[in-house]
Design a protein around this motif. Structure first.
Motif, short mmCIF file in Angstrom:
data_model
loop_
_atom_site.label_atom_id
_atom_site.label_comp_id
_atom_site.label_asym_id
_atom_site.label_seq_id
_atom_site.Cartn_x
_atom_site.Cartn_y
_atom_site.Cartn_z
N VAL A 239 0.88 -1.18 0.00
CA VAL A 239 0.00 0.00 0.00
C VAL A 239 0.91 1.23 0.00
CG1 VAL A 239 -1.89 -1.19 1.18
CG2 VAL A 239 -0.29 0.11 2.54
N GLU A 240 0.56 2.20 -0.84
CA GLU A 240 1.36 3.43 -0.93
C GLU A 240 0.73 4.47 -0.01
OE1 GLU A 240 2.41 4.71 -4.85
OE2 GLU A 240 2.98 6.73 -4.18
N VAL A 241 1.57 5.10 0.83
CA VAL A 241 1.05 6.04 1.82
C VAL A 241 1.79 7.37 1.74
CG1 VAL A 241 0.35 4.21 3.41
CG2 VAL A 241 2.56 5.26 3.71
N ILE A 242 1.04 8.43 2.02
CA ILE A 242 1.65 9.75 2.21
C ILE A 242 2.53 9.64 3.47
CG2 ILE A 242 1.07 12.15 2.85
CD1 ILE A 242 -0.03 11.69 0.12
N PRO A 243 3.77 10.15 3.44
CA PRO A 243 4.66 9.98 4.60
C PRO A 243 4.02 10.37 5.93
CG PRO A 243 5.92 10.83 2.77
CD PRO A 243 4.48 10.80 2.30
N LEU A 244 3.26 11.46 5.96
CA LEU A 244 2.62 11.92 7.19
C LEU A 244 1.67 10.87 7.78
CD1 LEU A 244 1.93 14.45 9.04
CD2 LEU A 244 0.08 14.92 7.42
N ALA A 245 1.12 10.01 6.93
CA ALA A 245 0.09 9.07 7.36
C ALA A 245 0.63 7.67 7.65
CB ALA A 245 -1.00 8.98 6.29
N ARG A 246 1.94 7.53 7.61
CA ARG A 246 2.54 6.19 7.71
C ARG A 246 2.04 5.41 8.93
NH1 ARG A 246 8.26 6.84 9.15
NH2 ARG A 246 7.45 6.46 11.24
N SER A 247 2.10 6.03 10.10
CA SER A 247 1.73 5.30 11.33
C SER A 247 0.22 5.08 11.42
CB SER A 247 2.21 6.07 12.56
OG SER A 247 3.60 6.16 12.54
N HIS A 248 -0.53 6.07 10.99
CA HIS A 248 -1.99 5.93 11.00
C HIS A 248 -2.42 4.75 10.11
CE1 HIS A 248 -6.25 6.73 10.71
NE2 HIS A 248 -6.14 6.85 9.40
N VAL A 249 -1.88 4.72 8.90
CA VAL A 249 -2.25 3.64 7.98
C VAL A 249 -1.78 2.30 8.53
CG1 VAL A 249 -1.93 2.70 5.65
CG2 VAL A 249 -2.33 5.15 5.94
N ALA A 250 -0.58 2.28 9.11
CA ALA A 250 -0.07 1.02 9.68
C ALA A 250 -1.02 0.51 10.77
CB ALA A 250 1.33 1.24 10.23
N ARG A 251 -1.52 1.42 11.61
CA ARG A 251 -2.45 0.98 12.68
C ARG A 251 -3.75 0.44 12.07
NH1 ARG A 251 -0.05 5.39 15.65
NH2 ARG A 251 -1.46 6.85 14.64
N GLN A 252 -4.23 1.11 11.03
CA GLN A 252 -5.46 0.64 10.39
C GLN A 252 -5.27 -0.76 9.79
OE1 GLN A 252 -8.45 2.61 10.21
NE2 GLN A 252 -7.26 3.68 11.76
N MET A 253 -4.11 -0.99 9.20
CA MET A 253 -3.85 -2.30 8.60
C MET A 253 -3.71 -3.37 9.68
SD MET A 253 -4.17 -1.54 5.48
CE MET A 253 -3.93 -3.19 4.89
N ALA A 254 -3.10 -3.00 10.81
CA ALA A 254 -2.97 -3.95 11.93
C ALA A 254 -4.36 -4.30 12.47
CB ALA A 254 -2.08 -3.37 13.02
#
Ligand code: 5RP
Length: 219
Positions: free
Chosen positions: A133-148
């Protein structure tokens, strides 16, 4: 046959799907590189190409094959691209090469999507290959939590920056029995640019290089 020979055979078979005078959408990856090389032989009968990545653009230009700006074309009659996994329903995981955003855009514009792959890519269910999944750098941790929260194990692709300046998370451990549903769900996550499930716009044709030749599946 080696994997390379299977990829080359599938790539060559895709030439038969290229209409005369067409603008050809070109994907990214080692299988597509065989297609780009083969495209040189029919350069005179195509109008040009549109490319899904800087890497493919560079290879096309090195071979003297014209690459048009995607914003300057109204449609793409045919798009040829590889896959990391593909099912009998022609749903795919893509993005192993990190070009998923450009690939999804060209695929969305394509009248016909021809997937070229070797037999190892064919799966009953998607998900053994980590989902990029490609993410905006600012959203890296947010997206990672959503995927977890969805049961995945996201791993940052170290040292990689996409053509658009973004990061890639490779999400391990997802079982994807409903690719259309999950693709739509992931599209709702803020800060995720693109997910590597290609199911809503799946391939129309799969050319699969096998030990016994190229087999053709249609959607
Ligand atoms: C790149 C892709 C490729 O199509 C996918 O990774 C397959 O690559 P290869 O043909 O090298 O096996 O999605 O982003």
């Amino acid at each position: 046959m080696t994997t390379e020979e299977m990829k080359r055979a599938a790539a060559h078979a895709a030439l038969a799907y290229v209409p005369n005078g067409a603008i050809v959408g070109v994907g990214t990856g080692s299988t597509v590189n065989f297609f780009i090389d083969a495209l040189q032989s029919i350069r005179a009968r195509i109008a040009g190409t549109v490319s899904s990545s800087r890497a493919s653009t560079e290879r096309l230009r090195q071979l003297g094959i014209p690459v048009l700006d995607l914003n300057q074309v109204e449609g793409v009659p045919i798009y040829v691209d590889g896959a990391d996994e593909v099912t009998a329903r022609l749903h795919m995981i893509k993005g192993g090469g990190g070009a998923l955003t450009g690939e999804k855009i060209v695929a969305a514009m394509a009248a016909r999507f021809v997937c070229i792959a070797d037999q190892a890519k064919k799966k009953d269910v998607l998900g053994a290959f980590p989902l990029p999944v490609e993410v905006i750098p600012l959203a890296r941790s947010h997206v990672a939590r959503q995927m977890a929260a969805l049961g995945g194990r996201p791993v940052l692709r170290e040292g990689f920056v996409s053509d658009y300046g973004n990061l890639i998370l490779d999400v391990h451990g997802l079982d994807i029995p409903d690719p259309v549903g999950l693709e739509g769900r992931l599209d709702q996550i803020a800060g995720m640019v693109t997910n590597g499930i290609f199911a809503r716009r799946r391939a129309d044709v799969l050319l699969l290089g096998t030990d016994t030749g190229v087999s053709t599946l249609t959607a």
